[in-house]
Scaffold this motif. Structure first.
Motif, PDB file in Angstrom:
ATOM      1  N   HIS A  17       0.856  -1.204   0.000  1.00  0.00           N
ATOM      2  CA  HIS A  17       0.000   0.000   0.000  1.00  0.00           C
ATOM      3  C   HIS A  17       0.883   1.242   0.000  1.00  0.00           C
ATOM      4  CE1 HIS A  17      -3.985   1.940   1.063  1.00  0.00           C
ATOM      5  NE2 HIS A  17      -3.135   2.936   1.255  1.00  0.00           N
ATOM      6  N   HIS A  19       1.285   5.180  -2.083  1.00  0.00           N
ATOM      7  CA  HIS A  19       0.750   6.158  -3.034  1.00  0.00           C
ATOM      8  C   HIS A  19       1.910   6.717  -3.861  1.00  0.00           C
ATOM      9  CE1 HIS A  19      -3.267   6.382  -1.070  1.00  0.00           C
ATOM     10  NE2 HIS A  19      -2.566   6.018  -0.002  1.00  0.00           N
ATOM     11  N   GLU A  96      -6.996   2.588  -3.423  1.00  0.00           N
ATOM     12  CA  GLU A  96      -7.469   2.487  -2.074  1.00  0.00           C
ATOM     13  C   GLU A  96      -8.977   2.638  -2.052  1.00  0.00           C
ATOM     14  OE1 GLU A  96      -5.237   4.847   0.669  1.00  0.00           O
ATOM     15  OE2 GLU A  96      -6.546   4.402   2.362  1.00  0.00           O
ATOM     16  N   HIS A 155      -5.736  -2.555   5.311  1.00  0.00           N
ATOM     17  CA  HIS A 155      -4.593  -1.653   5.352  1.00  0.00           C
ATOM     18  C   HIS A 155      -4.655  -0.843   6.647  1.00  0.00           C
ATOM     19  CE1 HIS A 155      -3.280   2.494   4.649  1.00  0.00           C
ATOM     20  NE2 HIS A 155      -4.513   2.842   4.459  1.00  0.00           N
ATOM     21  N   ASP A 203       2.353   2.991   3.258  1.00  0.00           N
ATOM     22  CA  ASP A 203       1.381   4.081   3.102  1.00  0.00           C
ATOM     23  C   ASP A 203       2.096   5.401   2.801  1.00  0.00           C
ATOM     24  OD1 ASP A 203      -1.191   5.035   2.752  1.00  0.00           O
ATOM     25  OD2 ASP A 203      -1.555   5.413   4.872  1.00  0.00           O
TER      26      ASP A 203
HETATM   27 MN    MN Z   1      -3.361   5.154   1.897  1.00  0.00          MN
END
Ligand code: MN
Length: 252
Positions: A17, A19, A96, A155, A203
Motif C-alpha cells: 500500500h 501512493h 485504495e 490496510h 502508506d
Molecule cells: Mn493510503
C-alpha cells in the motif's frame, strides 16, 4: 493484464500500500524500490489517475497499479465510478477503497457507502486483491465486505482485537506499517495476528520515517519490527511476508 506471479517470485520485499503517484518524483521512488527488490502495490485515490499511473510505472515490473477511489474523496469523485468497470480487466489490484468513519457528515458517509458498494459489485466481474481502508469504520467494513469476491487486505487496521480475529477467520490479510508498530496498542494488535496473514506496507508518503515521507524501501524496517514481534530473524520474517503475498496472489 500480465501475471505478476513470476515477478513476485523474484522480489525480496513488498509494499502492499503505497501512493507512488503522490511523491514529487515517482520514478525515483520506483527505481530505488526496483534496485532493492521491493514490489509495490501502487494504490490510486481516484479512477482517473489509474491510467496515468500505469504509464508512469510502464518500465517497472515491480510495480502493480491498483484502481481505487479513496473514501475521503468519495463525495468529490463519485462521478468517476463510471470508469471503474472498464479498468477492472487491467489490473489484479484494487485500492485504495473502504470507509472512513472520521466524517460525521451523513451525506459524505452515504457517498462512501455507494462508492464501496460499486467496487464490491465490480468484483463480480472477477476477483481482485483489495487493499481496504477502515479507519473508525472497522465494523461497517467487516459487514460490507462479508461476501465480497476478493482477497481483502486490511490496510493500517486499527479496529478492536475481536474485529481483527473476525477478519482473520475469514482469511483476510493485514498490511502492517511503521506507524502501527510505533505504539503499544498497534504492536499488541500486530502480535495477535496470524503470521500467515501479515503483509507489509508503508502508506507513503503519508507516513513519516526518520522525519521524511516513508518510501517503499522502508518496508525493510517494518520487517525488522515484525521480526522483533515474532522473535525471529529478519530473514525469516521477510520470507513469511513474501510467502503470504504469493498466497494472496494465488487466492485471487
Ligand atoms: Mn493510503
Amino acid at each position: 493484464m500480465s501475471d505478476p506471479a513470476p515477478i513476485v517470485a523474484a522480489l525480496q520485499y513488498v509494499d502492499t500500500h503505497c501512493h507512488v503517484d503522490l511523491f514529487p518524483d515517482p520514478h525515483a521512488v520506483m527505481r530505488e524500490a526496483q534496485a532493492a527488490g521491493v514490489g509495490i502495490v501502487a494504490v490510486t485515490n481516484t479512477p482517473s489517475v489509474f491510467e496515468p499511473m500505469v504509464r508512469l510505472a510502464e518500465r517497472f515490473s515491480n510495480v502493480f497499479v491498483a484502481v481505487g477511489l479513496h473514501p475521503e474523496l468519495a463525495n468529490e469523485r463519485e462521478s468517476e465510478l463510471r470508469l471503474v468497470p472498464g479498468l477492472w480487466a487491467k489490473t489484479r489490484f484494487v485500492g485504495e477503497v473502504g470507509l472512513d468513519g472520521s466524517s460525521r457528515d451523513p451525506a459524505l458517509m452515504a457517498s462512501q457507502r455507494r462508492v464501496l458498494a460499486s467496487f464490491i459489485q465490480c468484483a463480480e466481474q472477477g476477483s481482485r486483491i483489495m487493499t481496504v481502508h477502515s479507519r473508525r469504520a472497522a465494523r461497517e467494513v467487516l459487514d460490507a465486505l462479508n461476501h465480497v469476491n476478493a482477497t481483502v487486505i486490511l490496510h493500517w487496521f486499527s479496529g478492536s482485537s475481536s474485529q481483527a480475529s473476525e477478519a482473520a477467520k475469514r482469511g483476510w490479510f493485514f498490511s502492517v506499517n511503521s506507524a502501527m508498530l510505533g505504539n503499544d496498542r498497534g504492536r499488541a494488535l500486530v502480535a495477535s495476528l496470524p503470521r500467515h496473514q501479515v503483509l507489509t506496507e508503508t502508506d507513503g508518503p503519508f507516513i513519516q520515517t526518520d522525519g521524511r515521507p516513508a518510501r517503499p524501501v522502508d518496508v525493510r524496517h517494518v520487517v525488522d519490527g515484525l521480526a522483533g514481534t515474532w522473535q525471529v530473524e529478519h530473514e525469516e520474517a521477510r520470507e513469511t511476508v513474501m510467502l503470504n503475498f504469493r498466497r494472496a496472489l494465488g487466492a485471487s
